[in-house]
Design a protein around this motif. Structure first.
Motif, PDB file in Angstrom:
ATOM      1  N   SER A 164     -77.631  28.039  -2.158  1.00  0.00           N
ATOM      2  CA  SER A 164     -78.306  29.337  -2.192  1.00  0.00           C
ATOM      3  C   SER A 164     -77.883  30.264  -1.066  1.00  0.00           C
ATOM      4  N   VAL A 165     -76.949  29.841  -0.239  1.00  0.00           N
ATOM      5  CA  VAL A 165     -76.558  30.643   0.920  1.00  0.00           C
ATOM      6  C   VAL A 165     -75.044  30.667   1.030  1.00  0.00           C
ATOM      7  N   GLY A 166     -74.498  31.863   1.280  1.00  0.00           N
ATOM      8  CA  GLY A 166     -73.078  31.990   1.577  1.00  0.00           C
ATOM      9  C   GLY A 166     -72.219  32.171   0.344  1.00  0.00           C
ATOM     10  N   ILE A 167     -70.913  32.127   0.581  1.00  0.00           N
ATOM     11  CA  ILE A 167     -69.930  32.344  -0.477  1.00  0.00           C
ATOM     12  C   ILE A 167     -68.989  31.146  -0.622  1.00  0.00           C
ATOM     13  N   GLY A 168     -69.269  30.079   0.158  1.00  0.00           N
ATOM     14  CA  GLY A 168     -68.440  28.877   0.054  1.00  0.00           C
ATOM     15  C   GLY A 168     -67.035  29.118   0.566  1.00  0.00           C
ATOM     16  N   PRO A 169     -66.024  28.638  -0.141  1.00  0.00           N
ATOM     17  CA  PRO A 169     -64.637  28.836   0.301  1.00  0.00           C
ATOM     18  C   PRO A 169     -64.145  30.263   0.136  1.00  0.00           C
TER      19      PRO A 169
END
Length: 317
Positions: A164-169
């Motif tokens: 649910s947080v961030g954009i990953g890679p």
């Protein structure tokens, strides 16, 4: 079509120019001083004055505006004095992330809204239509931030299925980024899709009651062919206008959604720039939002003309 496009460009430039004036001077009314933010709470007045002079904030507002708008026209947006990075690079990276989020949301909303709208427009089952319509109205009314918090609570906190947080890679790895994209994209798509479904259903019902449709039905034209060749094509022009407005509204919705899911897009960057009194960055981002809205409306009008001969005749007049 080309003549119509060229005719709209001067008015679009005038709107952007007026928007730049409003944005520039309204921001100066916001409490707070960027020089104080940079200097820190314990800085001396001399230090604050020196930073203000270095940033050009001690110059008359008219001169500050002319320098800024001149840089915008020449493509030099300057440097963020808070983040100490090129504004163009910051905006490019944030805009790419927002474009991915908005693109996914648009696709989901068109699929969801189109399916529900067509069902409500053609079904004769009153009870089923009432139930689907009630669910669609609920999706239309619920605020995006409430949807986002509920989705994060259920699918991330309780079930642990999705992050649910961030954009990953990030954009370098679209497959790895996909799980991070699902929740914010669905959050944006639900109210947008519900709006599209509502207007499509109303438009199809209106077309279904038109005299030419009733006459074609009386002549024995099959329902499937009547739907494909008459009802649906004639229902699309007013819906297309709504789609254009919803695409522009996604920018506003993206600000809250990006904050909820820590998605590093334009909305997140606008929030950061406002909180830190980063005038140059905030100005550029808000002007970008206006430009996107104007461009979306122009493209919507052109698409409307492409599918509706009556609009083409009106534009050619």
């Amino acid at each position: 079509m080309l003549y119509y496009t060229l005719r709209r460009i001067p008015s679009a430039i005038v709107v952007l120019f007026l928007a730049s004036i409003v944005i520039f001077f309204i921001l100066r009314l916001v409490p707070g001083d960027p020089a104080v933010v940079l200097a820190g709470p314990d800085a001396s007045p001399e230090t604050v004055d020196a930073i203000r002079a270095n940033l050009g904030l001690d110059q008359p507002l008219i001169l500050q505006y002319l320098l800024w708008i001149g840089g915008v026209v020449t493509g030099d947006l300057g440097t963020s004095y808070i983040l100490n990075a090129s504004i163009g690079e910051l905006m490019g990276e944030a805009l790419a992330n927002t474009a991915v989020l908005a693109g996914a949301a648009i696709i989901l909303s068109l699929v969801f809204g189109g399916a529900v709208g067509i069902f409500l427009g053609v079904t004769r089952r009153k009870n089923t239509a009432a139930l689907v319509g009630a669910v669609n109205s609920f999706a239309f009314a619920i605020p995006p931030y409430v949807v986002g918090l509920l989705l994060a609570l259920v699918f991330s906190v309780q079930l642990g299925w999705l992050p649910s947080v961030g954009i990953g890679p990030g954009l370098d790895d679209p497959i790895g980024m996909l799980p991070f994209l699902v929740l914010p994209a669905v959050t944006l798509a639900i109210p947008t899709g519900a709006t599209i479904a509502r207007f499509l259903a109303v438009s199809m019902r209106q077309q279904r009651d038109e005299d030419f449709v009733v006459a074609a039905t009386a002549r024995g034209l099959r329902a499937g062919r009547l739907f494909r060749t008459h009802v649906l094509p004639n229902s699309l022009p007013p819906v297309l206008t709504i789609v254009g407005l919803q695409v522009a509204n996604l920018l506003a919705g993206a600000i809250l959604v990006e904050v909820i899911f820590a998605w590093p897009g334009v909305g997140q960057l606008i929030l950061t720039s406002v909180q830190t009194r980063d005038y140059l960055l905030t100005q550029a981002l808000l002007l970008l939002a206006v430009a996107v809205f104007i461009t979306t409306q122009l493209l919507t009008d052109l698409a409307d003309a492409a599918i509706d001969p009556r609009v083409r005749l009106r534009l050619a007049a």
